[in-house]
Design an enzyme around this catalytic site. Structure first.
Site, PDB file in Angstrom:
ATOM      1  N   PHE A   1       1.492  -2.974   4.608  1.00 56.48           N
ATOM      2  CA  PHE A   1       1.789  -4.286   5.152  1.00 56.48           C
ATOM      3  C   PHE A   1       3.280  -4.563   4.935  1.00 56.48           C
ATOM      4  O   PHE A   1       3.867  -4.178   3.919  1.00 56.48           O
ATOM      5  CB  PHE A   1       0.971  -5.362   4.451  1.00 56.48           C
ATOM      6  CG  PHE A   1      -0.444  -5.498   4.965  1.00 56.48           C
ATOM      7  CD1 PHE A   1      -0.864  -4.862   6.106  1.00 56.48           C
ATOM      8  CD2 PHE A   1      -1.356  -6.292   4.273  1.00 56.48           C
ATOM      9  CE1 PHE A   1      -2.159  -5.007   6.577  1.00 56.48           C
ATOM     10  CE2 PHE A   1      -2.657  -6.437   4.738  1.00 56.48           C
ATOM     11  CZ  PHE A   1      -3.061  -5.792   5.892  1.00 56.48           C
TER      12      PHE A   1
ATOM     13  N   HIS B   1      -3.179   7.869   5.742  1.00 54.52           N
ATOM     14  CA  HIS B   1      -3.329   6.530   5.175  1.00 54.52           C
ATOM     15  C   HIS B   1      -4.761   6.060   5.440  1.00 54.52           C
ATOM     16  O   HIS B   1      -5.413   5.541   4.543  1.00 54.52           O
ATOM     17  CB  HIS B   1      -2.304   5.574   5.771  1.00 54.52           C
ATOM     18  CG  HIS B   1      -2.236   4.265   5.074  1.00 54.52           C
ATOM     19  ND1 HIS B   1      -1.951   4.149   3.730  1.00 54.52           N
ATOM     20  CD2 HIS B   1      -2.431   2.994   5.522  1.00 54.52           C
ATOM     21  CE1 HIS B   1      -1.984   2.874   3.385  1.00 54.52           C
ATOM     22  NE2 HIS B   1      -2.265   2.147   4.450  1.00 54.52           N
TER      23      HIS B   1
ATOM     24  N   CYS C   1       0.803  -1.228   0.000  1.00 56.53           N
ATOM     25  CA  CYS C   1       0.000   0.000   0.000  1.00 56.53           C
ATOM     26  C   CYS C   1       0.833   1.274   0.000  1.00 56.53           C
ATOM     27  O   CYS C   1       0.281   2.370  -0.107  1.00 56.53           O
ATOM     28  CB  CYS C   1      -0.929   0.010   1.222  1.00 56.53           C
ATOM     29  SG  CYS C   1      -1.796  -1.543   1.459  1.00 56.53           S
TER      30      CYS C   1
ATOM     31  N   HIS D   1      -9.600   1.961  -0.982  1.00 59.73           N
ATOM     32  CA  HIS D   1      -8.174   1.692  -0.820  1.00 59.73           C
ATOM     33  C   HIS D   1      -7.668   1.073  -2.114  1.00 59.73           C
ATOM     34  O   HIS D   1      -7.890  -0.117  -2.379  1.00 59.73           O
ATOM     35  CB  HIS D   1      -7.955   0.746   0.362  1.00 59.73           C
ATOM     36  CG  HIS D   1      -6.528   0.645   0.786  1.00 59.73           C
ATOM     37  ND1 HIS D   1      -5.470   1.006  -0.014  1.00 59.73           N
ATOM     38  CD2 HIS D   1      -5.961   0.208   1.957  1.00 59.73           C
ATOM     39  CE1 HIS D   1      -4.338   0.807   0.615  1.00 59.73           C
ATOM     40  NE2 HIS D   1      -4.602   0.324   1.827  1.00 59.73           N
TER      41      HIS D   1
ATOM     42  N   GLU E   1      -2.091   5.340  13.356  1.00 58.40           N
ATOM     43  CA  GLU E   1      -1.712   6.537  12.608  1.00 58.40           C
ATOM     44  C   GLU E   1      -1.957   7.806  13.418  1.00 58.40           C
ATOM     45  O   GLU E   1      -1.122   8.720  13.421  1.00 58.40           O
ATOM     46  CB  GLU E   1      -2.472   6.606  11.283  1.00 58.40           C
ATOM     47  CG  GLU E   1      -2.085   7.801  10.423  1.00 58.40           C
ATOM     48  CD  GLU E   1      -2.603   7.726   9.004  1.00 58.40           C
ATOM     49  OE1 GLU E   1      -2.109   8.492   8.156  1.00 58.40           O
ATOM     50  OE2 GLU E   1      -3.510   6.903   8.739  1.00 58.40           O
TER      51      GLU E   1
ATOM     52  N   LYS F   1      -9.753   7.778   1.286  1.00 60.29           N
ATOM     53  CA  LYS F   1     -10.142   6.391   1.014  1.00 60.29           C
ATOM     54  C   LYS F   1     -11.620   6.169   1.308  1.00 60.29           C
ATOM     55  O   LYS F   1     -12.226   5.225   0.796  1.00 60.29           O
ATOM     56  CB  LYS F   1      -9.299   5.422   1.846  1.00 60.29           C
ATOM     57  CG  LYS F   1      -7.854   5.270   1.388  1.00 60.29           C
ATOM     58  CD  LYS F   1      -7.124   4.258   2.241  1.00 60.29           C
ATOM     59  CE  LYS F   1      -5.688   4.048   1.779  1.00 60.29           C
ATOM     60  NZ  LYS F   1      -4.829   5.221   2.047  1.00 60.29           N
TER      61      LYS F   1
END
Length: 402
Positions: A390, A294, A162, A331, A305, A326
């Site tokens: 990830f 994010h 991502c 996403h 975050e 998002k």
């Protein structure tokens, strides 16, 4: 060290097939999330996503091109053409020799994989089309962009889940800043909304069945999207000399690794990337007006975050606006940072902060100004764009208004 500016932007995503349409949707707080429509969708537990419906590649590409281009490449080429057209650049001659492209993608030609696994395993055929490999390879989009515009400088693909787009744009920034290239096309693309792509993500149990609600106490997971974003990163003096319309200046970039867990994020790792980007840009926390988060809408990401931002910004944390787009375009995995860069440029250039839609309940662990549900007019001079992937890979970009 050279100054680096953005002189063109293009996108294809569920909110629109170009940048102006996408930005209008962001200003309106419009959701691009809807019911998925593709083969065997009824077999999936998760049946929503930010899908580009009624996608007709023959509108933009001929039959031979369609045989060569997976959907993620199609998205990329359309976005790149828009960005280059806006920049006004012509890469013939010397400029093409010192210009390149670096793009991010997590899965590459996922639709091609999906279709051809069916051909071999479900239909029992022993042959696939000879273009399968050049169609599905991760660098396909970057290679076709370089061929389309005659970019003969550094061209490659970054695959960091991502964070792929932010890593790609950050590397492009560093190459132009160091003099390694005069112009770089940068961004990312993803097209994972097919049966296999969604089924794989279902296994993680991080997907929402109804909506993406970043930072809201009742959030219940992420929603996949698809699309591309491409930007023209250009040497400032080169852009100024030709009278280019400068959209924003890229001033900082930092990367960090959590080195901790393959899926669980680390606030410390994210904080290091945020601090690093500000340090690289020569900016203090009180100079940052907006952060494009994010903000996936999962329980773990959002609180982590917010903790990272709170620690990095200290007593300035309650003064910075932070939103997750998002909630609107989904996403888009390896392409998500590139699409989110549009919101950063809108904040700097138009003074409009894109909202976090779907926000319903305050979460004490996300106690920041998340610009809930409605866009906000505000003058900001500097912004950050966060991407945390990830594998514990973090990439943050800093931009300023010119």
């Amino acid at each position: 060290m050279r100054r680096v500016v953005i002189t063109g932007m293009g996108t294809v995503n569920a909110l629109g097939l170009d940048a102006p349409t996408t930005l209008a949707a962001m200003r309106e707080g419009r959701s691009g999330i809807s019911q998925l429509a593709f083969r065997d969708v009824e077999r999936l537990t998760i049946q929503i996503g930010a899908q580009i419906h009624d996608w007709h590649p023959e509108t933009w590409f001929n039959r031979q091109q369609i045989l060569l281009y997976d959907k993620f490449t199609q998205f990329t080429l359309l976005a790149a053409k828009e960005a280059v057209a806006q920049s006004g650049l012509d890469f013939q001659g010397e400029l093409g020799l010192c210009s390149g492209v670096v793009l991010g993608t997590a899965a590459g030609g996922m639709n091609t994989w999906d279709e051809n696994y069916r051909v071999v395993y479900e239909e029992g055929k022993n042959r696939v089309h000879p273009f399968v490999v050049p169609k599905l390879m991760h660098n396909a989009a970057a290679s076709h962009v370089s061929m389309e515009f005659g970019l003969r400088g550094p061209s490659f693909t970054v695959a960091t889940a991502c964070a792929s787009s932010n890593h790609a744009m950050g590397l492009a920034f560093q190459m132009v800043r160091s003099g390694g290239a005069r112009v770089m096309l940068a961004g990312g693309s993803e097209a994972m909304l097919c049966f296999g792509g969604v089924k794989a993500w279902e296994g993680l149990r991080v997907m929402s069945r109804d909506a993406c609600r970043p930072f809201s106490a009742n959030r219940n997971g992420m929603v996949q999207g698809e699309g591309a974003g491409v930007f023209v990163f250009e040497d400032y003096e080169h852009a100024r000399a030709r009278g280019a319309d400068i959209l924003a200046e890229v001033v900082g970039f930092a990367m960090s690794s959590d080195a901790q867990d393959i899926v669980m994020p680390s606030a410390k790792g994210a904080e290091r990337a945020i601090r690093g980007a500000m340090h690289d840009a020569g900016l203090n926390a009180d100079q940052i007006g907006y952060i494009n988060a994010h903000g996936t809408g999962t329980a773990a990401n959002d609180k982590t975050e917010c903790a990272a931002v709170a620690h990095a910004f200290g007593h300035h944390a309650d003064q910075v606006m932070i939103s997750s787009t998002k909630s609107m375009h989904g996403h888009c995995i390896g392409g998500t940072g590139a699409i989110e860069m549009l919101a950063c440029i809108m904040a700097l250039r138009d003074g409009v902060i894109a909202p976090t839609i779907g926000y319903e309940e305050p979460d004490p662990e996300c106690a920041l100004d998340v610009v809930p549900n409605v866009a906000r007019e505000a003058r900001v001079d500097a912004v950050l764009s966060n991407a945390f992937a990830f594998g514990g890979l973090n990439a943050v970009i800093a931009l300023k208004r010119v």
